[in-house]
Design a protein around this motif. Structure first.
Motif, PDB file in Angstrom:
ATOM      1  N   TYR A 174       0.840  -1.197   0.000  1.00  8.33           N
ATOM      2  CA  TYR A 174       0.000   0.000   0.000  1.00  8.33           C
ATOM      3  C   TYR A 174       0.883   1.258   0.000  1.00  8.33           C
ATOM      4  CZ  TYR A 174      -3.627   3.329   1.361  1.00  8.33           C
ATOM      5  OH  TYR A 174      -4.485   4.391   1.402  1.00  8.33           O
ATOM      6  N   ALA A 175       1.912   1.257   0.836  1.00  9.65           N
ATOM      7  CA  ALA A 175       2.823   2.411   0.907  1.00  9.65           C
ATOM      8  C   ALA A 175       3.526   2.625  -0.432  1.00  9.65           C
ATOM      9  CB  ALA A 175       3.847   2.210   2.020  1.00  9.65           C
ATOM     10  N   GLN A 176       3.921   1.542  -1.071  1.00  9.16           N
ATOM     11  CA  GLN A 176       4.587   1.656  -2.364  1.00  9.16           C
ATOM     12  C   GLN A 176       3.648   2.252  -3.408  1.00  9.16           C
ATOM     13  OE1 GLN A 176       5.870  -2.030  -4.129  1.00  9.16           O
ATOM     14  NE2 GLN A 176       7.356  -0.986  -5.409  1.00  9.16           N
ATOM     15  N   THR A 177       2.403   1.832  -3.410  1.00  9.18           N
ATOM     16  CA  THR A 177       1.422   2.378  -4.342  1.00  9.18           C
ATOM     17  C   THR A 177       1.206   3.867  -4.089  1.00  9.18           C
ATOM     18  OG1 THR A 177       0.304   0.247  -4.478  1.00  9.18           O
ATOM     19  CG2 THR A 177      -0.961   2.166  -5.182  1.00  9.18           C
ATOM     20  N   ARG A 178       1.086   4.240  -2.826  1.00 10.30           N
ATOM     21  CA  ARG A 178       0.866   5.649  -2.485  1.00 10.30           C
ATOM     22  C   ARG A 178       2.064   6.500  -2.912  1.00 10.30           C
ATOM     23  NH1 ARG A 178      -4.042   5.339  -2.746  1.00 10.30           N
ATOM     24  NH2 ARG A 178      -3.235   7.040  -3.917  1.00 10.30           N
ATOM     25  N   LEU A 179       3.280   6.003  -2.694  1.00  8.11           N
ATOM     26  CA  LEU A 179       4.473   6.751  -3.124  1.00  8.11           C
ATOM     27  C   LEU A 179       4.514   6.868  -4.645  1.00  8.11           C
ATOM     28  CD1 LEU A 179       7.237   5.381  -0.739  1.00  8.11           C
ATOM     29  CD2 LEU A 179       6.411   7.735  -0.873  1.00  8.11           C
ATOM     30  N   ASP A 180       4.171   5.800  -5.338  1.00  7.54           N
ATOM     31  CA  ASP A 180       4.185   5.799  -6.795  1.00  7.54           C
ATOM     32  C   ASP A 180       3.203   6.828  -7.356  1.00  7.54           C
ATOM     33  OD1 ASP A 180       4.961   4.726  -9.380  1.00  7.54           O
ATOM     34  OD2 ASP A 180       3.007   3.735  -9.434  1.00  7.54           O
ATOM     35  N   ARG A 181       2.100   7.007  -6.682  1.00  9.80           N
ATOM     36  CA  ARG A 181       1.054   7.913  -7.169  1.00  9.80           C
ATOM     37  C   ARG A 181       1.106   9.297  -6.533  1.00  9.80           C
ATOM     38  NH1 ARG A 181      -3.898   3.560  -7.381  1.00  9.80           N
ATOM     39  NH2 ARG A 181      -2.888   2.228  -8.922  1.00  9.80           N
ATOM     40  N   CYS A 182       2.107   9.572  -5.747  1.00 10.07           N
ATOM     41  CA  CYS A 182       2.205  10.873  -5.075  1.00 10.07           C
ATOM     42  C   CYS A 182       2.262  11.995  -6.110  1.00 10.07           C
ATOM     43  CB  CYS A 182       3.450  10.929  -4.193  1.00 10.07           C
ATOM     44  SG  CYS A 182       3.635  12.529  -3.365  1.00 10.07           S
ATOM     45  N   PRO A 183       1.355  12.963  -6.024  1.00 13.27           N
ATOM     46  CA  PRO A 183       1.333  14.037  -7.020  1.00 13.27           C
ATOM     47  C   PRO A 183       2.563  14.951  -6.938  1.00 13.27           C
ATOM     48  CG  PRO A 183      -0.281  14.460  -5.302  1.00 13.27           C
ATOM     49  CD  PRO A 183       0.270  13.087  -5.053  1.00 13.27           C
ATOM     50  N   TYR A 184       3.274  14.946  -5.818  1.00  9.24           N
ATOM     51  CA  TYR A 184       4.458  15.788  -5.672  1.00  9.24           C
ATOM     52  C   TYR A 184       5.706  15.131  -6.259  1.00  9.24           C
ATOM     53  CZ  TYR A 184       1.714  18.767  -2.635  1.00  9.24           C
ATOM     54  OH  TYR A 184       0.770  19.619  -2.149  1.00  9.24           O
ATOM     55  N   GLY A 185       5.651  13.830  -6.506  1.00  3.47           N
ATOM     56  CA  GLY A 185       6.765  13.122  -7.109  1.00  3.47           C
ATOM     57  C   GLY A 185       8.056  13.269  -6.323  1.00  3.47           C
ATOM     58  N   GLU A 186       9.147  13.513  -7.009  1.00  2.00           N
ATOM     59  CA  GLU A 186      10.473  13.616  -6.393  1.00  2.00           C
ATOM     60  C   GLU A 186      10.596  14.824  -5.470  1.00  2.00           C
ATOM     61  OE1 GLU A 186      13.305  11.597  -6.722  1.00  2.00           O
ATOM     62  OE2 GLU A 186      11.910  10.196  -7.623  1.00  2.00           O
ATOM     63  N   GLN A 187       9.706  15.782  -5.577  1.00  2.00           N
ATOM     64  CA  GLN A 187       9.784  17.019  -4.791  1.00  2.00           C
ATOM     65  C   GLN A 187       9.117  16.905  -3.428  1.00  2.00           C
ATOM     66  OE1 GLN A 187       9.748  20.253  -7.409  1.00  2.00           O
ATOM     67  NE2 GLN A 187      11.143  18.776  -8.281  1.00  2.00           N
ATOM     68  N   LYS A 188       8.545  15.740  -3.136  1.00  3.80           N
ATOM     69  CA  LYS A 188       7.772  15.607  -1.903  1.00  3.80           C
ATOM     70  C   LYS A 188       8.645  15.632  -0.665  1.00  3.80           C
ATOM     71  CE  LYS A 188       5.951  11.626  -0.446  1.00  3.80           C
ATOM     72  NZ  LYS A 188       6.484  11.777   0.850  1.00  3.80           N
ATOM     73  N   ALA A 189       8.068  16.109   0.393  1.00  6.98           N
ATOM     74  CA  ALA A 189       8.696  16.053   1.709  1.00  6.98           C
ATOM     75  C   ALA A 189       8.027  14.905   2.461  1.00  6.98           C
ATOM     76  CB  ALA A 189       8.509  17.382   2.430  1.00  6.98           C
ATOM     77  N   ALA A 190       8.181  14.859   3.760  1.00  4.03           N
ATOM     78  CA  ALA A 190       7.591  13.777   4.549  1.00  4.03           C
ATOM     79  C   ALA A 190       6.064  13.833   4.477  1.00  4.03           C
ATOM     80  CB  ALA A 190       8.046  13.881   5.995  1.00  4.03           C
ATOM     81  N   CYS A 191       5.453  12.674   4.340  1.00  5.23           N
ATOM     82  CA  CYS A 191       3.996  12.577   4.236  1.00  5.23           C
ATOM     83  C   CYS A 191       3.299  13.212   5.444  1.00  5.23           C
ATOM     84  CB  CYS A 191       3.570  11.119   4.117  1.00  5.23           C
ATOM     85  SG  CYS A 191       4.142  10.321   2.610  1.00  5.23           S
ATOM     86  N   LYS A 192       3.978  13.199   6.567  1.00  2.00           N
ATOM     87  CA  LYS A 192       3.417  13.731   7.809  1.00  2.00           C
ATOM     88  C   LYS A 192       2.954  15.190   7.649  1.00  2.00           C
ATOM     89  CE  LYS A 192       5.295  14.541  12.453  1.00  2.00           C
ATOM     90  NZ  LYS A 192       6.478  14.293  13.277  1.00  2.00           N
ATOM     91  N   HIS A 193       3.642  15.958   6.819  1.00  2.00           N
ATOM     92  CA  HIS A 193       3.333  17.382   6.658  1.00  2.00           C
ATOM     93  C   HIS A 193       2.612  17.696   5.359  1.00  2.00           C
ATOM     94  CE1 HIS A 193       5.796  18.027  10.140  1.00  2.00           C
ATOM     95  NE2 HIS A 193       6.828  17.465   9.546  1.00  2.00           N
ATOM     96  N   CYS A 194       2.213  16.677   4.633  1.00  2.00           N
ATOM     97  CA  CYS A 194       1.596  16.877   3.320  1.00  2.00           C
ATOM     98  C   CYS A 194       0.206  17.502   3.461  1.00  2.00           C
ATOM     99  CB  CYS A 194       1.481  15.535   2.596  1.00  2.00           C
ATOM    100  SG  CYS A 194       0.861  15.697   0.913  1.00  2.00           S
ATOM    101  N   PRO A 195      -0.113  18.484   2.617  1.00  2.17           N
ATOM    102  CA  PRO A 195      -1.454  19.061   2.655  1.00  2.17           C
ATOM    103  C   PRO A 195      -2.518  18.113   2.104  1.00  2.17           C
ATOM    104  CG  PRO A 195      -0.120  20.123   0.955  1.00  2.17           C
ATOM    105  CD  PRO A 195       0.776  19.177   1.691  1.00  2.17           C
ATOM    106  N   ARG A 196      -2.099  17.108   1.308  1.00  6.10           N
ATOM    107  CA  ARG A 196      -3.010  16.090   0.772  1.00  6.10           C
ATOM    108  C   ARG A 196      -2.745  14.798   1.520  1.00  6.10           C
ATOM    109  NH1 ARG A 196      -2.975  15.875  -5.621  1.00  6.10           N
ATOM    110  NH2 ARG A 196      -4.535  17.468  -5.904  1.00  6.10           N
ATOM    111  N   HIS A 197      -3.754  14.263   2.157  1.00  7.90           N
ATOM    112  CA  HIS A 197      -3.568  13.009   2.878  1.00  7.90           C
ATOM    113  C   HIS A 197      -4.154  11.878   2.041  1.00  7.90           C
ATOM    114  CE1 HIS A 197      -1.961  15.046   6.301  1.00  7.90           C
ATOM    115  NE2 HIS A 197      -2.968  15.885   6.263  1.00  7.90           N
ATOM    116  N   CYS A 198      -3.265  11.105   1.417  1.00 10.60           N
ATOM    117  CA  CYS A 198      -3.733  10.080   0.475  1.00 10.60           C
ATOM    118  C   CYS A 198      -3.893   8.708   1.126  1.00 10.60           C
ATOM    119  CB  CYS A 198      -2.784   9.998  -0.720  1.00 10.60           C
ATOM    120  SG  CYS A 198      -1.097   9.564  -0.299  1.00 10.60           S
ATOM    121  N   TYR A 199      -3.394   8.536   2.349  1.00 15.57           N
ATOM    122  CA  TYR A 199      -3.552   7.255   3.037  1.00 15.57           C
ATOM    123  C   TYR A 199      -4.967   7.160   3.602  1.00 15.57           C
ATOM    124  CZ  TYR A 199       1.316   5.627   3.250  1.00 15.57           C
ATOM    125  OH  TYR A 199       2.554   5.136   2.950  1.00 15.57           O
ATOM    126  N   LYS A 200      -5.562   5.984   3.487  1.00 11.96           N
ATOM    127  CA  LYS A 200      -6.852   5.741   4.132  1.00 11.96           C
ATOM    128  C   LYS A 200      -6.620   5.637   5.633  1.00 11.96           C
ATOM    129  CE  LYS A 200      -8.891   3.428   0.184  1.00 11.96           C
ATOM    130  NZ  LYS A 200      -9.379   2.155  -0.356  1.00 11.96           N
TER     131      LYS A 200
END
Length: 126
Positions: free
Chosen positions: A43-69
């Motif tokens: 699940y984590a691999q899928t979420r990383l693969d589909r992250c809209p920020y791509g290589e520019q992303k920071a830690a998911c903890k601070h992301c304005p979009r929460h894609c994890y269920k």
């Protein structure tokens, strides 16, 4: 085989190390993950693969979009809470990179087609 590249692949290696530490100490004493932990990694691999920020992303903890269920998000939090302190001893370089990544700011808006998935679509012959 992982489809992730660059910093996303490093982040996936970090998550994998954390899940293995947690699983080994709580579920299965050998080096293989239990089915629940393996599902969480997929699940984590899928979420990383589909992250809209791509290589520019920071830690998911601070992301304005929460894609994890809700359920996988709670599982990842539990894993990180347990494994985080142990990562400094077992995987110091990954732990330091993760801590540096947590300090990184997110771009205000995700770049267009920055996810790994979108890049693969652009480069695949149809």
């Amino acid at each position: 085989m992982s489809l992730l590249q660059g910093t996303l692949a490093t982040e996936f290696r970090t998550i994998t190390a954390m899940v293995r530490i947690h699983c080994r100490d709580h579920h299965q004493p050998d080096d293989h993950c239990c089915p629940d932990c393996q599902t969480l990694l997929e699940y984590a691999q899928t979420r990383l693969d589909r992250c809209p920020y791509g290589e520019q992303k920071a830690a998911c903890k601070h992301c304005p979009r929460h894609c994890y269920k809700a359920q996988p998000k709670a599982q990842i939090r539990e894993v990180m809470r347990y494994s985080g302190p142990r990562m400094l001893l077992r995987h110091p370089i990954l732990a330091i990179r993760h801590l540096q990544n947590e300090r990184k700011d997110f771009p205000t808006k995700p770049p267009l087609n920055a996810s790994n998935r979108a890049k693969r679509r652009q480069h695949s012959p149809e």
